[in-house]
Structure formats: C-alpha cells, structure tokens
Write a protein that holds these residues in place. Structure first.
Motif, PDB file in Angstrom:
ATOM      1  N   GLU A 211       0.871  -1.181   0.000  1.00 15.16           N
ATOM      2  CA  GLU A 211       0.000   0.000   0.000  1.00 15.16           C
ATOM      3  C   GLU A 211       0.910   1.234   0.000  1.00 15.16           C
ATOM      4  O   GLU A 211       1.601   1.514   0.985  1.00 15.16           O
ATOM      5  CB  GLU A 211      -0.873  -0.016   1.252  1.00 15.16           C
ATOM      6  N   ILE A 212       0.907   1.966  -1.110  1.00 10.64           N
ATOM      7  CA  ILE A 212       1.728   3.173  -1.216  1.00 10.64           C
ATOM      8  C   ILE A 212       0.824   4.365  -0.940  1.00 10.64           C
ATOM      9  O   ILE A 212      -0.133   4.617  -1.674  1.00 10.64           O
ATOM     10  CB  ILE A 212       2.401   3.271  -2.604  1.00 10.64           C
ATOM     11  N   ASN A 213       1.143   5.093   0.122  1.00  9.75           N
ATOM     12  CA  ASN A 213       0.287   6.185   0.590  1.00  9.75           C
ATOM     13  C   ASN A 213       0.399   7.444  -0.259  1.00  9.75           C
ATOM     14  O   ASN A 213      -0.564   8.188  -0.391  1.00  9.75           O
ATOM     15  CB  ASN A 213       0.613   6.524   2.049  1.00  9.75           C
ATOM     16  N   GLU A 214       1.561   7.716  -0.821  1.00  5.36           N
ATOM     17  CA  GLU A 214       1.782   8.926  -1.600  1.00  5.36           C
ATOM     18  C   GLU A 214       1.122   8.791  -2.974  1.00  5.36           C
ATOM     19  O   GLU A 214       1.027   7.704  -3.527  1.00  5.36           O
ATOM     20  CB  GLU A 214       3.281   9.201  -1.780  1.00  5.36           C
ATOM     21  N   SER A 215       0.733   9.938  -3.539  1.00  9.28           N
ATOM     22  CA  SER A 215       0.136   9.931  -4.875  1.00  9.28           C
ATOM     23  C   SER A 215       1.242   9.832  -5.924  1.00  9.28           C
ATOM     24  O   SER A 215       2.423  10.090  -5.637  1.00  9.28           O
ATOM     25  CB  SER A 215      -0.675  11.204  -5.100  1.00  9.28           C
ATOM     26  N   ALA A 216       0.868   9.491  -7.145  1.00  7.82           N
ATOM     27  CA  ALA A 216       1.839   9.375  -8.234  1.00  7.82           C
ATOM     28  C   ALA A 216       2.493  10.727  -8.518  1.00  7.82           C
ATOM     29  O   ALA A 216       3.689  10.796  -8.818  1.00  7.82           O
ATOM     30  CB  ALA A 216       1.153   8.833  -9.489  1.00  7.82           C
ATOM     31  N   GLU A 217       1.712  11.812  -8.403  1.00  6.67           N
ATOM     32  CA  GLU A 217       2.256  13.162  -8.646  1.00  6.67           C
ATOM     33  C   GLU A 217       3.303  13.532  -7.596  1.00  6.67           C
ATOM     34  O   GLU A 217       4.337  14.107  -7.905  1.00  6.67           O
ATOM     35  CB  GLU A 217       1.130  14.212  -8.653  1.00  6.67           C
ATOM     36  N   THR A 218       3.004  13.188  -6.344  1.00  2.56           N
ATOM     37  CA  THR A 218       3.950  13.459  -5.254  1.00  2.56           C
ATOM     38  C   THR A 218       5.255  12.691  -5.477  1.00  2.56           C
ATOM     39  O   THR A 218       6.347  13.252  -5.317  1.00  2.56           O
ATOM     40  CB  THR A 218       3.346  13.044  -3.894  1.00  2.56           C
ATOM     41  N   LEU A 219       5.137  11.436  -5.861  1.00  2.00           N
ATOM     42  CA  LEU A 219       6.323  10.619  -6.115  1.00  2.00           C
ATOM     43  C   LEU A 219       7.116  11.162  -7.302  1.00  2.00           C
ATOM     44  O   LEU A 219       8.350  11.145  -7.288  1.00  2.00           O
ATOM     45  CB  LEU A 219       5.930   9.160  -6.351  1.00  2.00           C
ATOM     46  N   LYS A 220       6.403  11.667  -8.316  1.00  2.29           N
ATOM     47  CA  LYS A 220       7.079  12.241  -9.482  1.00  2.29           C
ATOM     48  C   LYS A 220       7.873  13.490  -9.084  1.00  2.29           C
ATOM     49  O   LYS A 220       9.004  13.689  -9.537  1.00  2.29           O
ATOM     50  CB  LYS A 220       6.050  12.581 -10.563  1.00  2.29           C
ATOM     51  N   GLU A 221       7.292  14.318  -8.224  1.00  2.00           N
ATOM     52  CA  GLU A 221       7.988  15.517  -7.728  1.00  2.00           C
ATOM     53  C   GLU A 221       9.213  15.122  -6.890  1.00  2.00           C
ATOM     54  O   GLU A 221      10.278  15.734  -7.014  1.00  2.00           O
ATOM     55  CB  GLU A 221       7.043  16.388  -6.889  1.00  2.00           C
ATOM     56  N   LEU A 222       9.037  14.114  -6.038  1.00  2.00           N
ATOM     57  CA  LEU A 222      10.163  13.632  -5.236  1.00  2.00           C
ATOM     58  C   LEU A 222      11.277  13.085  -6.121  1.00  2.00           C
ATOM     59  O   LEU A 222      12.457  13.242  -5.816  1.00  2.00           O
ATOM     60  CB  LEU A 222       9.703  12.550  -4.256  1.00  2.00           C
ATOM     61  N   LEU A 223      10.893  12.443  -7.203  1.00  2.72           N
ATOM     62  CA  LEU A 223      11.873  11.904  -8.145  1.00  2.72           C
ATOM     63  C   LEU A 223      12.707  13.023  -8.751  1.00  2.72           C
ATOM     64  O   LEU A 223      13.921  12.899  -8.915  1.00  2.72           O
ATOM     65  CB  LEU A 223      11.150  11.148  -9.262  1.00  2.72           C
ATOM     66  N   LYS A 224      12.062  14.145  -9.080  1.00  2.00           N
ATOM     67  CA  LYS A 224      12.773  15.298  -9.655  1.00  2.00           C
ATOM     68  C   LYS A 224      13.696  15.944  -8.632  1.00  2.00           C
ATOM     69  O   LYS A 224      14.758  16.463  -8.987  1.00  2.00           O
ATOM     70  CB  LYS A 224      11.774  16.333 -10.164  1.00  2.00           C
ATOM     71  N   LYS A 225      13.277  15.930  -7.361  1.00  5.34           N
ATOM     72  CA  LYS A 225      14.049  16.596  -6.303  1.00  5.34           C
ATOM     73  C   LYS A 225      15.091  15.697  -5.652  1.00  5.34           C
ATOM     74  O   LYS A 225      15.832  16.154  -4.791  1.00  5.34           O
ATOM     75  CB  LYS A 225      13.107  17.118  -5.227  1.00  5.34           C
ATOM     76  N   ALA A 226      15.147  14.426  -6.043  1.00  2.32           N
ATOM     77  CA  ALA A 226      16.093  13.485  -5.428  1.00  2.32           C
ATOM     78  C   ALA A 226      17.521  13.976  -5.610  1.00  2.32           C
ATOM     79  O   ALA A 226      17.931  14.344  -6.707  1.00  2.32           O
ATOM     80  CB  ALA A 226      15.917  12.099  -6.028  1.00  2.32           C
ATOM     81  N   LYS A 227      18.269  13.976  -4.507  1.00  2.00           N
ATOM     82  CA  LYS A 227      19.635  14.493  -4.528  1.00  2.00           C
ATOM     83  C   LYS A 227      20.670  13.412  -4.808  1.00  2.00           C
ATOM     84  O   LYS A 227      21.698  13.685  -5.394  1.00  2.00           O
ATOM     85  CB  LYS A 227      19.958  15.173  -3.200  1.00  2.00           C
ATOM     86  N   THR A 228      20.409  12.200  -4.358  1.00  2.00           N
ATOM     87  CA  THR A 228      21.376  11.124  -4.537  1.00  2.00           C
ATOM     88  C   THR A 228      20.786  10.029  -5.425  1.00  2.00           C
ATOM     89  O   THR A 228      19.560   9.889  -5.509  1.00  2.00           O
ATOM     90  CB  THR A 228      21.764  10.505  -3.180  1.00  2.00           C
ATOM     91  N   PRO A 229      21.641   9.255  -6.064  1.00  2.00           N
ATOM     92  CA  PRO A 229      21.154   8.140  -6.878  1.00  2.00           C
ATOM     93  C   PRO A 229      20.350   7.124  -6.063  1.00  2.00           C
ATOM     94  O   PRO A 229      19.382   6.552  -6.560  1.00  2.00           O
ATOM     95  CB  PRO A 229      22.426   7.504  -7.425  1.00  2.00           C
ATOM     96  N   GLN A 230      20.726   6.932  -4.794  1.00  2.00           N
ATOM     97  CA  GLN A 230      20.014   5.988  -3.941  1.00  2.00           C
ATOM     98  C   GLN A 230      18.569   6.441  -3.727  1.00  2.00           C
ATOM     99  O   GLN A 230      17.639   5.639  -3.816  1.00  2.00           O
ATOM    100  CB  GLN A 230      20.716   5.842  -2.577  1.00  2.00           C
ATOM    101  N   GLU A 231      18.395   7.735  -3.452  1.00  2.00           N
ATOM    102  CA  GLU A 231      17.041   8.274  -3.280  1.00  2.00           C
ATOM    103  C   GLU A 231      16.231   8.079  -4.547  1.00  2.00           C
ATOM    104  O   GLU A 231      15.076   7.669  -4.496  1.00  2.00           O
ATOM    105  CB  GLU A 231      17.096   9.775  -2.962  1.00  2.00           C
ATOM    106  N   LYS A 232      16.846   8.381  -5.665  1.00  2.00           N
ATOM    107  CA  LYS A 232      16.140   8.298  -6.944  1.00  2.00           C
ATOM    108  C   LYS A 232      15.666   6.866  -7.225  1.00  2.00           C
ATOM    109  O   LYS A 232      14.522   6.661  -7.641  1.00  2.00           O
ATOM    110  CB  LYS A 232      17.037   8.796  -8.073  1.00  2.00           C
ATOM    111  N   GLU A 233      16.537   5.888  -7.004  1.00  2.00           N
ATOM    112  CA  GLU A 233      16.168   4.491  -7.233  1.00  2.00           C
ATOM    113  C   GLU A 233      14.988   4.067  -6.364  1.00  2.00           C
ATOM    114  O   GLU A 233      14.054   3.403  -6.837  1.00  2.00           O
ATOM    115  CB  GLU A 233      17.347   3.566  -6.926  1.00  2.00           C
ATOM    116  N   ARG A 234      15.019   4.473  -5.123  1.00  2.00           N
ATOM    117  CA  ARG A 234      13.979   4.046  -4.184  1.00  2.00           C
ATOM    118  C   ARG A 234      12.632   4.705  -4.500  1.00  2.00           C
ATOM    119  O   ARG A 234      11.592   4.045  -4.472  1.00  2.00           O
ATOM    120  CB  ARG A 234      14.422   4.337  -2.754  1.00  2.00           C
TER     121      ARG A 234
END
Length: 175
Positions: free
Chosen positions: A8-31
C-alpha cells in the motif's frame, strides 16, 4: 498471481514524481522510482524492478520492507554506519595538534610530533599515521627552514640579494 508486490503506497503518483525530480542522490532516486513504478502499476514484480535498476531482488525487497515499516522517511534516510575503523587519535587531540602546528615554532619533524603525542597524551601511533594526518587531513606542513651551509658568508648573501634586485629591475625595463 505469484511475484506481484502487495504493498500500500500512501503517496500519490504526482507526489512521487515531484520527489523523483528533487532526489539528490542516486540511492534516493532508485527508491522513489521503485515506489512510482509500483504506484502507477507500470512494473508489478520485484524481479522486474531489480533487473531494470541493476540491483539484487533481495535489495529491492529490503527497500519495500523499510517502506512498509517506517514510510517514505524511513526509506529515504541515509545510512548512519559508514563503516571504517575509529581514529586512533581522538578529535580533541587533533584540535590541539592543529593549534601547535599554527604556532611559528611548530615542529621540525613528524618524529617530533610522534614524541609530542606520546609524551603529552600517551598515544603511540606509527610515523605513517602522523604524516598522513598532518599532510592529508590537516593540510599542514612542518615549519622547517631551508638548509643553510655552516660556512656560508652572511654579508655575501645580503650583497647577492641586493644585486639580484637591481639586475631584475634593469632587465624588466629593457623588455
């Protein structure tokens, strides 16, 4: 269906897309990318995610377990234990060494620093450790004057300094 992730993923797809753009490290981006794929149902199995990311299946499962147990913040928190051996010289001693190196008299050799550490703080460290600490970590150099010959004439040295200055100024005017 076997292999399909049930999460069960609580965040919306739009929120995850924004987080993907703001990811600072490759590890964050992958997750975050993993969560985004599962939320949008573009990829449904751990095995597919692992193949696309070039990770082991177990690694992706660990990420999902982290997300289940602590949410997004727990999944994205950086590792705290980066490994390595603790320093043989405590931080307070390194600070005092740094102060000693700033003094004009300083140290004449790395062996002298070794002796200082042994006599003042009862710390026995190899020469190489002292050299590496002073040169690499502290970015400092020993206060050792250039060698001068015992028989050197001080007057002739001063005369040379005077004549070389006049010689340089004359040559710079000619050019």
């Amino acid at each position: 269906m076997s292999g399909v992730v049930k999460i069960e993923i609580n965040e919306s797809a739009e929120t995850l897309k924004e987080l993907l753009k703001k990811a600072k490290t490759p590890q964050e981006k992958e997750r975050v990318q993993t969560l985004y794929w599962l939320k949008t149902k573009t990829i449904t199995t751990v095995k597919q995610i692992a193949i696309i990311l070039g990770r082991n299946r177990v690694t992706v499962q660990k990420w999902l377990h982290k997300y289940r147990s602590g949410g997004l913040n727990h999944l994205l928190e950086p590792k705290t234990n980066l490994g390595g051996r603790p320093s043989s010289i405590p931080g307070s001693v390194i600070d005092k060494l740094k102060e000693e190196l700033q003094k004009p008299e300083g140290f004449q050799s790395y062996g002298e620093i070794q002796q200082w550490l042994t006599s003042c703080f009862d710390i026995n460290v190899p020469y190489r450790t002292v050299h590496q600490l002073v040169r690499s970590k502290l970015k400092s150099k020993l206060k050792v004057p250039r060698p001068q010959h015992i028989k050197q004439n001080v007057e002739s040295r001063e005369n040379f300094k005077k004549t070389i200055r006049t010689y340089r100024t004359e040559n710079s005017l000619l050019q």
